[in-house]
Motif scaffolding. Structure first.
Motif, PDB file in Angstrom:
ATOM      1  N   VAL A 149      -6.642   5.352  15.471  1.00  0.00           N
ATOM      2  CA  VAL A 149      -6.851   6.673  16.070  1.00  0.00           C
ATOM      3  C   VAL A 149      -6.042   7.734  15.329  1.00  0.00           C
ATOM      4  O   VAL A 149      -6.524   8.846  15.050  1.00  0.00           O
ATOM      5  CB  VAL A 149      -6.492   6.637  17.568  1.00  0.00           C
ATOM      6  N   LEU A 150      -4.787   7.414  15.001  1.00  0.00           N
ATOM      7  CA  LEU A 150      -3.964   8.363  14.249  1.00  0.00           C
ATOM      8  C   LEU A 150      -4.586   8.673  12.896  1.00  0.00           C
ATOM      9  O   LEU A 150      -4.550   9.820  12.422  1.00  0.00           O
ATOM     10  CB  LEU A 150      -2.550   7.791  14.073  1.00  0.00           C
ATOM     11  N   GLN A 151      -5.144   7.643  12.275  1.00  0.00           N
ATOM     12  CA  GLN A 151      -5.787   7.868  10.987  1.00  0.00           C
ATOM     13  C   GLN A 151      -7.005   8.769  11.130  1.00  0.00           C
ATOM     14  O   GLN A 151      -7.258   9.634  10.262  1.00  0.00           O
ATOM     15  CB  GLN A 151      -6.187   6.526  10.374  1.00  0.00           C
ATOM     16  N   GLU A 152      -7.760   8.632  12.202  1.00  0.00           N
ATOM     17  CA  GLU A 152      -8.913   9.493  12.425  1.00  0.00           C
ATOM     18  C   GLU A 152      -8.500  10.929  12.723  1.00  0.00           C
ATOM     19  O   GLU A 152      -9.235  11.872  12.405  1.00  0.00           O
ATOM     20  CB  GLU A 152      -9.760   8.945  13.583  1.00  0.00           C
ATOM     21  N   LEU A 153      -7.332  11.098  13.326  1.00  0.00           N
ATOM     22  CA  LEU A 153      -6.846  12.441  13.630  1.00  0.00           C
ATOM     23  C   LEU A 153      -6.197  13.125  12.430  1.00  0.00           C
ATOM     24  O   LEU A 153      -5.742  14.268  12.532  1.00  0.00           O
ATOM     25  CB  LEU A 153      -5.846  12.389  14.782  1.00  0.00           C
ATOM     26  N   GLY A 154      -6.149  12.445  11.308  1.00  0.00           N
ATOM     27  CA  GLY A 154      -5.611  13.054  10.104  1.00  0.00           C
ATOM     28  C   GLY A 154      -4.165  12.710   9.815  1.00  0.00           C
ATOM     29  O   GLY A 154      -3.593  13.228   8.852  1.00  0.00           O
ATOM     30  N   PHE A 155      -3.566  11.849  10.622  1.00  0.00           N
ATOM     31  CA  PHE A 155      -2.179  11.436  10.381  1.00  0.00           C
ATOM     32  C   PHE A 155      -2.183  10.162   9.544  1.00  0.00           C
ATOM     33  O   PHE A 155      -2.944   9.230   9.800  1.00  0.00           O
ATOM     34  CB  PHE A 155      -1.446  11.183  11.695  1.00  0.00           C
ATOM     35  N   ASP A 156      -1.301  10.154   8.565  1.00  0.00           N
ATOM     36  CA  ASP A 156      -1.185   8.969   7.711  1.00  0.00           C
ATOM     37  C   ASP A 156      -0.247   7.966   8.379  1.00  0.00           C
ATOM     38  O   ASP A 156       0.951   8.230   8.546  1.00  0.00           O
ATOM     39  CB  ASP A 156      -0.636   9.364   6.344  1.00  0.00           C
ATOM     40  N   PRO A 157      -0.735   6.800   8.787  1.00  0.00           N
ATOM     41  CA  PRO A 157       0.142   5.828   9.474  1.00  0.00           C
ATOM     42  C   PRO A 157       1.076   5.070   8.539  1.00  0.00           C
ATOM     43  O   PRO A 157       1.922   4.308   9.019  1.00  0.00           O
ATOM     44  CB  PRO A 157      -0.871   4.866  10.119  1.00  0.00           C
ATOM     45  N   THR A 158       0.941   5.278   7.239  1.00  0.00           N
ATOM     46  CA  THR A 158       1.791   4.534   6.306  1.00  0.00           C
ATOM     47  C   THR A 158       3.278   4.805   6.526  1.00  0.00           C
ATOM     48  O   THR A 158       4.084   3.864   6.575  1.00  0.00           O
ATOM     49  CB  THR A 158       1.390   4.849   4.862  1.00  0.00           C
ATOM     50  N   PRO A 159       3.718   6.099   6.640  1.00  0.00           N
ATOM     51  CA  PRO A 159       5.149   6.318   6.910  1.00  0.00           C
ATOM     52  C   PRO A 159       5.608   5.697   8.228  1.00  0.00           C
ATOM     53  O   PRO A 159       6.738   5.206   8.325  1.00  0.00           O
ATOM     54  CB  PRO A 159       5.262   7.846   6.949  1.00  0.00           C
ATOM     55  N   ILE A 160       4.714   5.714   9.220  1.00  0.00           N
ATOM     56  CA  ILE A 160       5.095   5.102  10.500  1.00  0.00           C
ATOM     57  C   ILE A 160       5.306   3.601  10.335  1.00  0.00           C
ATOM     58  O   ILE A 160       6.280   3.027  10.843  1.00  0.00           O
ATOM     59  CB  ILE A 160       4.008   5.385  11.563  1.00  0.00           C
ATOM     60  N   LEU A 161       4.388   2.966   9.595  1.00  0.00           N
ATOM     61  CA  LEU A 161       4.534   1.524   9.377  1.00  0.00           C
ATOM     62  C   LEU A 161       5.781   1.215   8.560  1.00  0.00           C
ATOM     63  O   LEU A 161       6.493   0.239   8.833  1.00  0.00           O
ATOM     64  CB  LEU A 161       3.294   0.984   8.670  1.00  0.00           C
TER      65      LEU A 161
END
Length: 354
Positions: free
Chosen positions: A132-144
């Protein structure tokens, strides 16, 4: 699609339809059919996957309990008629013992199923949240990456905590002990009052409540699973005949089996192993009685009391250890030398003459 809707909103249509068509044309269908629809699909798929996995886990847990019961029934029903006539008591005893075991296994299956269901739900929705975050335009890589670094830091800083939780999980999965069991955990010995993923609570015989970290438990002695055994060594007089001793022991056992309070706790015919030890004054007879869990102490106390009644009825006393007391008389010469003199002194003689 917008042009088609505008074509629909022609003057030839009634006013209400033209207004509805105009409202539909004003909607940004590209946005609705884009990100929101994909997010909705992700959430729906996550919910469906979670439902399917939880149902599979529940079915697996039920099959563990029910399958064990079916195997047990097949095992006991497969015995031949001759064998059942030869050893009926043994089969009934095994069936009763297995009933207790099956109850514990069913409870363990439900507990493990609940834990796995919760773990599955957490994992599924974490993955769905990342999509969902990826669809909203947020890159989840830094979070991971941050989660990975934080996980490593927490892993080094809370190794004992992770060890406690892992040990608690395997204690529950392997059914090492449960609430109400009498256990020996090393430093803590008593009855289990609480089992958690991190801490086990044990109530000692003196009333002390021990809080034991699961990661610190290296060995477990459980006296309550399946069945228990009372081991009793009774000293008998050395000069009593073997026939009389056998009569006393078997009479006591028969009276225990007839007792309405103790008899149901005995799940197998007691075993008289015979003479366990010989001394100069007595011979020790060892008896083994298989009992229900946590009932071995009550059965042992009742057995000793019955043995005492049988001995009193026959006028036989429990053999006592012999004690020899040695005393020595003092040497007459040494006693005379060390004794106070009774001869009067000169002063006493002069006083008497005066």
């Amino acid at each position: 699609m917008t042009n088609d809707l505008l074509t629909l909103a022609s003057p030839s249509l009634p006013g209400s339809l033209s207004a509805a068509a105009a409202q539909l044309a004003a909607i940004n269908w590209e946005f609705i059919l884009g990100t929101p629809l994909r997010i909705a699909i992700i959430i729906v798929v996550a919910v469906l996957i979670n439902i399917v996995l939880r149902k599979a886990i529940r079915n697996f847990a039920h099959k563990i309990a029910d399958g064990t019961t079916a195997v047990s029934r097949r095992r006991f029903s497969s015995s031949g008629a001759d064998e059942q006539q030869v050893e009926p008591a043994r089969h009934r005893t095994d069936a009763r013992a297995d009933e207790e075991t099956l109850k514990r296994r069913a409870q363990r299956a439900r507990t493990v199923g609940s834990m796995l269901s919760s773990f599955t739900t957490i994992i599924v929705f974490i993955i769905a949240s990342l999509f969902v975050l990826q669809e909203l335009g947020f890159d989840p890589t830094p979070i991971l990456a941050s989660a990975g670094v934080a996980g490593v830091a927490i892993g080094f800083g809370a190794q004992s905590l992770v060890k406690d939780y892992l040990s608690g999980f395997f204690i529950v999965v392997e059914d090492q002990y449960g609430i109400g069991d009498s256990v020996d955990l090393g430093e803590a010995i008593g009855v289990v009052e609480g089992v958690g993923l991190r801490i086990t609570k044990v109530r000692g015989s003196d009333g002390t409540l021990w809080h034991v970290r699961n990661g610190e438990i290296l060995r477990v002695g459980n006296q309550s699973q399946g069945w228990a055994r009372a081991v009793m060594d009774i000293p008998m007089p050395y000069n009593a005949s073997q026939t009389l001793i056998d009569e006393i022991v078997h009479t006591a056992i028969a009276n225990l089996r007839k007792s309405p309070t103790i008899g149901p706790d005995i799940i197998e015919d007691p075993e008289v192993l015979g003479v366990q030890e010989l001394t100069g004054t007595s011979m020790t007879i060892r008896t083994l009685i298989k009992t229900k869990p946590n009932q071995q102490w009550a059965v042992a106390r009742a057995y000793r009391a019955e043995i005492k009644r049988q001995l009193d009825r026959r006028g036989i006393a429990i053999a006592l250890p012999e004690q020899t007391v040695l005393t020595t008389m003092p040497d007459p010469v040494q006693a005379a030398a060390t004794a106070p003199s009774s001869t009067p002194t000169d002063g006493d003689t002069a006083g008497d003459g005066a």
